[in-house]
Design an enzyme around this catalytic site. Structure first.
Site, PDB file in Angstrom:
ATOM      1  N   HIS A   1      63.423  30.471  68.824  1.00 38.95           N
ATOM      2  CA  HIS A   1      63.126  29.421  67.839  1.00 38.95           C
ATOM      3  C   HIS A   1      63.682  29.801  66.461  1.00 38.95           C
ATOM      4  O   HIS A   1      64.344  28.995  65.806  1.00 38.95           O
ATOM      5  CB  HIS A   1      61.606  29.211  67.789  1.00 38.95           C
ATOM      6  CG  HIS A   1      61.143  28.204  66.781  1.00 38.95           C
ATOM      7  ND1 HIS A   1      60.477  27.050  67.134  1.00 38.95           N
ATOM      8  CD2 HIS A   1      61.228  28.179  65.433  1.00 38.95           C
ATOM      9  CE1 HIS A   1      60.196  26.349  66.040  1.00 38.95           C
ATOM     10  NE2 HIS A   1      60.628  27.021  64.987  1.00 38.95           N
ATOM     11  N   GLU A   2      63.419  31.039  66.044  1.00 37.50           N
ATOM     12  CA  GLU A   2      63.856  31.454  64.700  1.00 37.50           C
ATOM     13  C   GLU A   2      65.377  31.587  64.631  1.00 37.50           C
ATOM     14  O   GLU A   2      65.988  31.217  63.632  1.00 37.50           O
ATOM     15  CB  GLU A   2      63.175  32.760  64.288  1.00 37.50           C
ATOM     16  CG  GLU A   2      61.658  32.696  64.203  1.00 37.50           C
ATOM     17  CD  GLU A   2      61.123  31.471  63.474  1.00 37.50           C
ATOM     18  OE1 GLU A   2      61.752  30.981  62.514  1.00 37.50           O
ATOM     19  OE2 GLU A   2      60.058  30.970  63.881  1.00 37.50           O
TER      20      GLU A   2
ATOM     21  N   GLY B   1      56.429  32.913  62.843  1.00 39.11           N
ATOM     22  CA  GLY B   1      57.848  33.138  62.644  1.00 39.11           C
ATOM     23  C   GLY B   1      58.337  32.318  61.470  1.00 39.11           C
ATOM     24  O   GLY B   1      57.727  31.298  61.116  1.00 39.11           O
TER      25      GLY B   1
ATOM     26  N   CYS C   1      56.481  24.187  64.534  1.00 42.33           N
ATOM     27  CA  CYS C   1      57.352  24.737  63.492  1.00 42.33           C
ATOM     28  C   CYS C   1      56.722  24.475  62.130  1.00 42.33           C
ATOM     29  O   CYS C   1      56.226  23.368  61.878  1.00 42.33           O
ATOM     30  CB  CYS C   1      58.717  24.049  63.568  1.00 42.33           C
ATOM     31  SG  CYS C   1      59.884  24.614  62.323  1.00 42.33           S
ATOM     32  N   LEU C   2      56.754  25.478  61.265  1.00 41.61           N
ATOM     33  CA  LEU C   2      56.164  25.316  59.927  1.00 41.61           C
ATOM     34  C   LEU C   2      56.893  24.238  59.122  1.00 41.61           C
ATOM     35  O   LEU C   2      56.335  23.698  58.176  1.00 41.61           O
ATOM     36  CB  LEU C   2      56.194  26.649  59.169  1.00 41.61           C
ATOM     37  CG  LEU C   2      55.292  27.762  59.725  1.00 41.61           C
ATOM     38  CD1 LEU C   2      55.465  29.043  58.914  1.00 41.61           C
ATOM     39  CD2 LEU C   2      53.830  27.334  59.749  1.00 41.61           C
TER      40      LEU C   2
ATOM     41  N   GLN D   1      64.309  28.007  56.109  1.00 43.76           N
ATOM     42  CA  GLN D   1      63.024  27.322  55.891  1.00 43.76           C
ATOM     43  C   GLN D   1      62.470  27.561  54.497  1.00 43.76           C
ATOM     44  O   GLN D   1      61.541  26.878  54.080  1.00 43.76           O
ATOM     45  CB  GLN D   1      61.988  27.779  56.926  1.00 43.76           C
ATOM     46  CG  GLN D   1      62.300  27.328  58.341  1.00 43.76           C
ATOM     47  CD  GLN D   1      61.211  27.765  59.287  1.00 43.76           C
ATOM     48  OE1 GLN D   1      61.197  28.899  59.754  1.00 43.76           O
ATOM     49  NE2 GLN D   1      60.268  26.876  59.564  1.00 43.76           N
TER      50      GLN D   1
ATOM     51  N   HIS E   1      67.054  28.336  64.148  1.00 42.36           N
ATOM     52  CA  HIS E   1      67.036  27.865  62.753  1.00 42.36           C
ATOM     53  C   HIS E   1      68.303  28.291  62.002  1.00 42.36           C
ATOM     54  O   HIS E   1      68.776  27.577  61.120  1.00 42.36           O
ATOM     55  CB  HIS E   1      65.842  28.452  61.999  1.00 42.36           C
ATOM     56  CG  HIS E   1      64.591  27.630  62.084  1.00 42.36           C
ATOM     57  ND1 HIS E   1      64.515  26.343  61.609  1.00 42.36           N
ATOM     58  CD2 HIS E   1      63.359  27.925  62.565  1.00 42.36           C
ATOM     59  CE1 HIS E   1      63.281  25.878  61.800  1.00 42.36           C
ATOM     60  NE2 HIS E   1      62.561  26.813  62.385  1.00 42.36           N
TER      61      HIS E   1
HETATM   62 ZN    ZN Z   1      60.646  26.635  63.011  1.00 38.94          ZN
END
Ligand code: ZN
Length: 150
Positions: free
Chosen positions: A131-132, A46, A89-90, A51, A135
């Site tokens: 989660h996304e 995701g 998370c990236l 991000q 963000h």
């Molecule tokens: Zn994330």
């Protein structure tokens, strides 16, 4: 397509509330393509626009290979149950923790053609959707970690 830089935790960009997309422009379509390439390169499931440094309400999720869900202005319209599973998370490399999330969610969003659609998911897909979308409101999974797993 182009691979974009992923903003890391500590950058204020990740804490801002993103603006809705008013109109789908070629720039938005390019952004979606670039986000997919970036997510694949980082081996994530995701990615949200903030991000990659864009404060717009856009996110992608791909928990089943090849089943990419592109969401513009997504909103959780229903949720049920509860799950506690590990999440990462990236933007926060190397950190994993257990979070409390709904077990099932339904999201309403716009696709790249400007059509409204709904997607429902359980378990991992529900977590990824939550989660996304978090963000887009400047929220990170570390805000709701019950316990770190590493
Ligand atoms: Zn994330």
């Amino acid at each position: 397509m182009a691979k974009l830089n992923i903003v890391k935790m500590g950058d204020d960009m990740l804490r801002r509330v993103c603006r809705p997309v008013e109109q789908i422009t070629p720039r938005i379509l390019t952004l979606l393509d670039d986000m997919l390439e970036t997510m694949h390169a980082a081996d994530g499931c995701g990615l949200a626009a903030p991000q990659v440094g864009v404060l717009r309400r856009i996110a992608i999720v791909e928990v089943e290979e090849g089943e990419v869900i592109e969401m513009i202005n997504p909103k959780i319209i229903a949720f049920a149950g509860e799950q506690q599973e590990s999440e990462g998370c990236l933007s926060i490399p190397g950190k994993y923790g257990i979070t409390k999330r709904p077990k099932h969610v339904t999201v309403r969003a716009m696709n790249r053609k400007g059509e409204i659609f709904e997607v429902s998911g359980s378990d991992l897909l529900a977590r990824a959707l939550c989660h996304e979308i978090d963000h887009l409101d400047g929220k990170l999974f570390v805000d709701k970690v019950v316990r770190y797993t590493n």
